[in-house]
Write a protein that holds these residues in place. Structure first.
Motif, PDB file in Angstrom:
ATOM      1  N   ALA A 186       0.800  -1.208   0.000  1.00 43.48           N
ATOM      2  CA  ALA A 186       0.000   0.000   0.000  1.00 43.48           C
ATOM      3  C   ALA A 186       0.838   1.265   0.000  1.00 43.48           C
ATOM      4  N   THR A 187       2.065   1.185   0.409  1.00 39.95           N
ATOM      5  CA  THR A 187       2.839   2.412   0.518  1.00 39.95           C
ATOM      6  C   THR A 187       4.055   2.359  -0.402  1.00 39.95           C
ATOM      7  N   PRO A 188       4.412   3.477  -1.019  1.00 36.61           N
ATOM      8  CA  PRO A 188       5.545   3.462  -1.952  1.00 36.61           C
ATOM      9  C   PRO A 188       6.861   3.087  -1.294  1.00 36.61           C
ATOM     10  N   ARG A 189       6.983   3.355   0.004  1.00 36.44           N
ATOM     11  CA  ARG A 189       8.238   3.029   0.682  1.00 36.44           C
ATOM     12  C   ARG A 189       8.550   1.543   0.625  1.00 36.44           C
ATOM     13  N   GLN A 190       7.524   0.713   0.558  1.00 36.05           N
ATOM     14  CA  GLN A 190       7.759  -0.730   0.640  1.00 36.05           C
ATOM     15  C   GLN A 190       7.570  -1.415  -0.698  1.00 36.05           C
ATOM     16  N   PRO A 193      -3.379   2.804   5.207  1.00 32.69           N
ATOM     17  CA  PRO A 193      -2.556   1.691   4.748  1.00 32.69           C
ATOM     18  C   PRO A 193      -1.374   1.415   5.665  1.00 32.69           C
ATOM     19  N   ILE A 194      -1.231   0.162   6.037  1.00 32.46           N
ATOM     20  CA  ILE A 194      -0.081  -0.373   6.772  1.00 32.46           C
ATOM     21  C   ILE A 194       0.002   0.158   8.206  1.00 32.46           C
ATOM     22  N   GLY A 195      -0.493   1.360   8.484  1.00 32.25           N
ATOM     23  CA  GLY A 195      -0.466   1.867   9.848  1.00 32.25           C
ATOM     24  C   GLY A 195       0.929   2.285  10.273  1.00 32.25           C
ATOM     25  N   PRO A 196       1.364   1.918  11.493  1.00 31.52           N
ATOM     26  CA  PRO A 196       2.643   2.416  12.008  1.00 31.52           C
ATOM     27  C   PRO A 196       3.835   2.212  11.069  1.00 31.52           C
ATOM     28  N   PRO A 197       4.023   1.056  10.411  1.00 33.41           N
ATOM     29  CA  PRO A 197       5.238   0.917   9.610  1.00 33.41           C
ATOM     30  C   PRO A 197       5.167   1.568   8.235  1.00 33.41           C
ATOM     31  N   THR A 198       4.300   2.578   8.046  1.00 34.46           N
ATOM     32  CA  THR A 198       4.145   3.161   6.708  1.00 34.46           C
ATOM     33  C   THR A 198       5.474   3.602   6.114  1.00 34.46           C
ATOM     34  N   GLU A 199       6.303   4.242   6.937  1.00 37.97           N
ATOM     35  CA  GLU A 199       7.539   4.809   6.408  1.00 37.97           C
ATOM     36  C   GLU A 199       8.684   3.799   6.407  1.00 37.97           C
ATOM     37  N   TYR A 200       8.486   2.652   7.023  1.00 40.89           N
ATOM     38  CA  TYR A 200       9.596   1.706   7.161  1.00 40.89           C
ATOM     39  C   TYR A 200       9.796   0.917   5.883  1.00 40.89           C
ATOM     40  N   HIS A 201      11.039   0.749   5.514  1.00 39.13           N
ATOM     41  CA  HIS A 201      11.355   0.065   4.271  1.00 39.13           C
ATOM     42  C   HIS A 201      12.684  -0.661   4.458  1.00 39.13           C
TER      43      HIS A 201
END
Lengths: 211, 240, 398, 302
Positions: free
Chosen positions: B115-119, D211-219
């Motif tokens: 769902a997120t571009p970061r992943q 979307p994804i919640g807390p780990p949104t920024e984690y990659h």
């Protein structure tokens, strides 16, 4: 089975004209009532349940309010605009629906194309401001007092003239702005088919029985 | 790092961001994004440039593959685990639900939606792109971590398709983003999409999935093209 | 009492305050409010659109719909194309049920050129069949999709599989999966293939089982009821104020169905009664759609039983490359899966239309109604409200 | 046993638990896929995802806490493992459990959550912040009935040591706490639904709404650490409930079987239920589970 189906279809074709005539009759009565109150400059019965009337710009809010409050046209269908560039006019069409009698009337208003301005009807139905916002972007029509009129609707950072006007050439703009892929050729199907596929076909084919 | 160094660095960054801001011709900066001065509680005056405070305005860097053997192993892992960004940019996204459901289950091939571009690693441009969407697509693309791949769906991304004369949609995607795989058709069938993923896997395994570096290398060219059509450029040049 | 105590329903009528002009006073720098963009890059948003939400805690105090991400300028492009070229262009206006666009543009051109009386009977039956199949495939996505917004993904999986089966039948009939271009001016492009009805019947039997399973899975589900009952209520009074149509109006108790009100094609030969409900909330809308799913399956069976075996499928039309339609204007509408779907068509006597304007139900549902409905709801329900109103952004911006 | 042997066994156990957790997440997704009629991912998919995430070239940080968030999470998971007797009656696999470890384990359950809260908050994405506030609210609601059930067990057995609780349940199936103290057992199992983080209590990580919640920024590597700590956490939660209610395990096979069943009890509930909104789930935990927890404590208090 085939026989039963034929009976059904016959029944349909017997029944439909009756309801059509009833609808037409109702619409005629409506137009009669309207002409008693208002000066309709043009009237066309397009279908048994659809008519278009043309009214003056000053009169149009009155007549639309009258239609809503006294004739039961409670369902607002559509607000659209047509660009008659040859006559230097923009035509606004307010399409209203009568849910009980199940017919529709289109109120046409011709406004000046150079200085397009129209009374905002956003207090009559709650969705009209959306149409007015779109028409402001697409045709440059000003509806004074309409909420969020200046906000972008579908385009962002648009600097050209309003995009739905007839004199805005979208193909020229696209070729100028975007990068057409070299080597792409597109033929006008009319000329291509006439020249390549049907060279023997006479050009002045019978186009329409009404022509 | 001492306080002095930090102060120096901050002032350098501020100078750079101001210089950047002056370079860009911004006709469309929103009021809340404009340069402004704020008085701190202790009375000192701080200059704020919201656009460059919120995002990094630095250029992207090339991340070259380093060790050949390790990279080969990683490429295998990358090809077997493709995470697709769930951003339906056009009407081609109507064929994404069949892909994640029983008929054409793409999870079998290690392709998953994120769902997120970061992943995410892969970006499906599903069909025509209006300029308004292209702006968001660029931001999402730049936020994706490298290595990243772009799959362009439908004829509209190749040459404009039937929207070749539209004032709102772009004609060629590869002028704005580096494209790994094209899938032709309007609209491409789910089988074509699966074949496209297979092609992408093959490219990654062969070590050819390095289009993110190409984007960094030809950054100025891509940016010039993007800025030509996005009139409302109220974002930094590159945003992580 | 314990329910009201544990229900956590704070009174949000006091803030934010409204100023003299009737606008909300929202000071973002007061740290009381959060600005949150839902979309366009968001898996839950229907299609490619964005909601600009102002939040107070988890609750929405103001919502704005932003569209235009899918804008292609169809209405402009069709003005540049011949009447027949408008067909492949127009059907891409709405990807959820493309056949509705085909029928509308065919009916408009036929009516304005005076060919509407000459469309053969068989063609009308086939048009009806393709329209109902389009409605069926839309509902197969829509009914379980409502539970999918509350993360009950199983129904979506089953429904999408069955939708694929219907798309197979479409492929058999028309040669394409999504964009069919089956209905053309003057008729349709082809007859039913051999054995089509049997294969369709097999699929309908599977869908019958699915309908029963869905009732157990969704409508008897305690958590679904907790989420959906009382959410996003449409009152009968709102229906005319906002121009609400289709299942959304019928779930509020206002029985409006173009198939019944202004019968087109042969809909008055079919035996059906549009389902209604009275509550007008998300649960009622899903329930109405589920009943409509049953009805659509029944309608397809009726159409296949009542239609003739063979017959003319196309009227004798003029050369489409030189086809000129005299000056006129009309508005043709039909009942799509989302409600009244109409096309305003203006011709000026040349070989190209002067103006084409599509009236999609999402135009009112997705902007005016949704924005007002979002206020004072929880952020977790935004997606559910969007799906329950069946917002389809391409028909808002075209 | 020498501390070096002990350390070696602990590391080996961590490895086993990690891999079992990864396999369990694969089986979980496989089961969800099969219920939907799909074939689903290959069983080895989580490992490939992990390698892929570790091999991502771009790694960017939003600050020190952003780095430390996954580390805290991982610490919480490993801490949970360190102080948990995984196998009963085996000194090597009892790890570093001691008298009173039950309290420590309750604390470690929250530890990773708080670390994530700090890290994700520094990520700056509004989805993270909203997810964190939802997660903490829901966690508080879950903790209350669960702690009550656990305290009821502690009162019943008059000990705060997990090993002693397991020892008290040996002998027969009927000695398991779920049979000897059914009210506390049901309380813990209901709270376990929330602790496992599956539907209907997974709004924290809801992919549809936020979307994804807390780990949104984690990659990249951060996400890899989060994935592995998640795998360990799932197993250790199941091991905790196994030890408390189902008589522990005396060998690895028994442990794997029991944790599988406990974990998939929450998965099967999740497959057929949508998710609650956060205030609805908080209200849910404050009704029946809390009431049962109070009854369970009162029963052994008098």
């Amino acid at each position: 089975m085939e026989h039963a189906r034929l009976q059904l279809v016959n029944k349909l074709f017997n029944d439909r004209p009756k309801s059509y005539k009833y609808n037409l009759f109702q619409m005629k009565l409506l137009i009669d009532r309207l002409t008693q109150h208002y000066n309709l400059t043009d009237y066309k019965q397009q279908r048994h349940n659809l008519a278009f009337v043309t009214v003056d710009k000053q009169l149009s809010p009155d007549i639309i309010t009258h239609l809503r409050d006294y004739e039961g046209f409670s369902h607002f269908v559509l607000l659209s605009c047509v660009d008659w560039i040859e006559d230097d006019k923009l035509q606004l069409t307010y399409l209203l629906n009568q849910p009980n009698h199940k017919y529709e009337i289109g109120v046409r208003v011709l406004i000046d194309r150079k200085n397009p301005e129209m009374v905002s009807l956003h207090k009559m139905w709650k969705q009209i401001w959306t149409y007015q916002r779109e028409l402001h972007e697409a045709f440059g029509i000003i509806f004074p007092g309409s909420p969020r009129l200046e906000e972008n609707f579908v385009l962002e950072g648009w600097t050209e003239k309003p995009h739905m006007l007839r004199d805005f050439d979208t193909k020229e703009y696209a070729e100028r702005t975007y990068f057409p892929r070299p080597g792409r050729t597109s033929n006008d199907p009319a000329t291509y088919m006439r020249e390549k596929l049907y060279p023997n076909q006479p050009v002045t084919a019978k186009t329409n029985k009404n022509d | 790092m001492s306080d002095l160094n930090i102060n120096q660095k901050v002032s350098e960054m501020l100078q750079r961001s101001e210089a950047n801001a002056q370079q860009d011709e911004k006709t469309f900066v929103r009021p809340e994004d404009e340069l402004r001065e704020v008085v701190a509680p202790d009375g000192s005056i701080i200059k704020i440039n919201p656009l460059y405070d919120y995002y990094s305005g630095e250029r992207p860097q090339e991340d070259k593959p380093k060790n050949a053997i390790v990279e080969k192993f990683l490429n295998w892992a990358r090809s077997e685990s493709i995470w697709v960004l769930g951003f339906g940019t056009g009407c081609g996204s109507i064929e994404i639900p069949p892909l994640v459901t029983p008929r054409y289950d793409m999870f079998r091939f290690g392709v998953q939606m994120r769902a997120t571009p970061r992943q995410s690693n892969a970006f499906i441009i599903s069909g025509y792109l209006s300029v308004k969407t292209l702006k968001r697509v660029i931001r999402s693309y730049e936020q994706m971590p490298s290595p990243k791949y772009v799959i362009a769906l439908g004829s509209c991304t190749i040459n404009g398709g039937m929207y070749y004369d539209s004032y709102s949609t772009i004609n060629r995607l590869d002028k704005y983003l580096p494209v790994d795989v094209y899938i032709a058709g309007c609209m491409p069938r789910p089988e074509a999409l699966l074949a496209g993923f297979g092609e992408l896997k093959r490219l990654i395994k062969e070590g050819k999935g390095e289009k993110a570096n190409e984007y960094a290398r030809n950054f100025d060219e891509y940016k010039a093209n993007q800025k030509k059509i996005i009139k409302d450029w109220n974002m930094p040049d590159y945003n992580w | 009492m314990i329910n009201s105590f544990l229900g956590f329903k704070p009174d949000r009528s006091l803030y934010p305050k409204t100023n003299a002009e009737g606008k909300l006073e929202i000071d973002l720098s007061s740290h009381q409010y959060t600005k949150l963009w839902l979309g366009p890059n968001h898996p839950g948003v229907t299609g490619n659109m964005a909601m600009e939400l102002t939040l107070n805690g988890d609750e929405i105090v103001e919502g704005k719909t932003h569209v235009g991400y899918l804008h292609r300028g169809f209405e402009k492009l069709i003005e540049r194309r011949l009447f027949v070229q408008g067909f492949p262009t127009s059907i891409r206006m709405c990807v959820a049920e493309p056949d509705t666009n085909e029928y509308l543009i065919a009916a408009c051109t036929e009516e304005l050129s005076g060919y509407d009386k000459q469309v053969p009977e068989m063609a009308k039956w086939l048009r009806m069949l393709s329209l109902e199949m389009a409605r069926l495939q839309g509902l197969l996505r829509g009914v379980p999709g409502q539970a999918g917004t509350f993360s009950l993904g199983i129904g979506v999986q089953w429904g999408t599989y069955l939708r694929d089966l219907i798309l197979d039948r479409f492929e058999e009939l028309t040669g394409a999966r999504v964009y069919h271009m089956y209905i053309i001016p003057g008729g349709v492009r082809g007859l039913l293939p051999d054995g089509f009805k049997d294969r369709m019947e097999d699929n309908l039997k599977e869908i019958d089982q699915f309908i029963i399973k869905i009732r157990k899975l969704i409508f008897n589900n305690a958590v679904f009821k907790t989420r959906a009952v009382g959410l996003g209520v449409i009152t009968p009074k709102m229906v005319d104020q906002y121009g609400i149509v289709g299942t959304n109006a019928r779930a509020a108790g206002v029985k409006r169905d173009v198939r019944k009100d202004n019968p087109y094609l042969f809909y008055d030969l079919l035996d059906f009664d549009p389902p209604t409900a009275t509550e007008g909330d998300v649960y009622a809308r899903t329930w109405v759609r589920w009943q409509e799913l049953i009805q659509t399956v029944d309608l397809i069976r009726q159409i296949m039983a009542k239609m003739p075996e063979k017959g003319e499928i196309r009227a004798q039309m003029p050369n489409v490359l030189n086809w000129r339609i005299p000056q006129g204007e009309t508005y043709v509408k039909l009942e799509s899966g989302r409600g009244e779907y109409g096309l305003y068509y203006v011709t000026d006597g040349s070989d190209k239309p002067r103006r084409v304007n599509l009236r999609g139900p999402s135009y009112t549902h997705g902007i005016a109604l949704l924005e007002d409905m979002l206020v004072n709801t929880n952020i977790a329900d935004v997606h559910a409200l969007m799906v329950s109103l069946q917002v389809c952004p391409p028909e808002i911006e075209r | 046993m020498s501390i070096y042997y002990k350390l070696g066994y602990t590391l080996l156990g961590l490895l086993i638990v990690l891999n079992w957790g990864m396999l369990m997440s694969a089986i979980f997704r496989k089961i969800v896929a099969r219920v939907g009629g799909r074939y689903g991912i290959p069983y080895y998919q989580p490992w490939i995802d992990l390698i892929k995430n570790l091999g991502i070239r771009t790694t960017l940080s939003h600050g020190i806490m952003f780095y430390l968030g996954p580390v805290f999470r991982f610490t919480g998971a490993v801490g949970l493992f360190l102080f948990m007797p995984v196998l009963f009656g085996n000194e090597a696999w009892a790890n570093f459990s001691f008298q009173g470890d039950l309290v420590l384990i309750l604390y470690f359950q929250l530890f990773g959550m708080l670390g994530m809260a700090l890290g994700a908050g520094e990520g700056g994405h509004p989805h993270s912040a909203i997810g964190i506030s939802r997660g903490l609210a829901q966690h508080a609601a879950i903790e209350l009935p669960m702690t009550m059930g656990i305290i009821a067990l502690a009162i019943q057995y008059q000990t705060l040591s997990i090993s002693d609780i397991v020892a008290a349940q040996q002998g027969s199936v009927l000695n398991w706490s779920i049979f000897t103290n059914p009210i506390a057992g049901v309380t813990i199992l209901l709270a376990a639904l929330g602790a496992m983080g599956h539907s209907p209590f997974n709004l924290v990580k809801a992919p549809n709404e936020i979307p994804i919640g807390p780990p949104t920024e984690y990659h990249s590597t951060f996400l890899g650490i989060l994935m592995s700590s998640g795998a360990i956490l799932h197993v250790m939660e199941a091991v905790l409930f196994m030890n408390l209610l189902f008589g522990g395990a005396s060998n690895w096979f028994e442990m794997i079987l029991k944790t599988f069943l406990i974990y998939f009890y929450s998965v099967f509930v999740g497959v057929v239920y949508p998710r609650f909104r956060i205030e609805q789930s908080v209200a849910w935990f404050f009704k029946i589970p809390l009431l049962l927890g109070i009854i369970a404590i009162l029963m052994y208090s008098f």
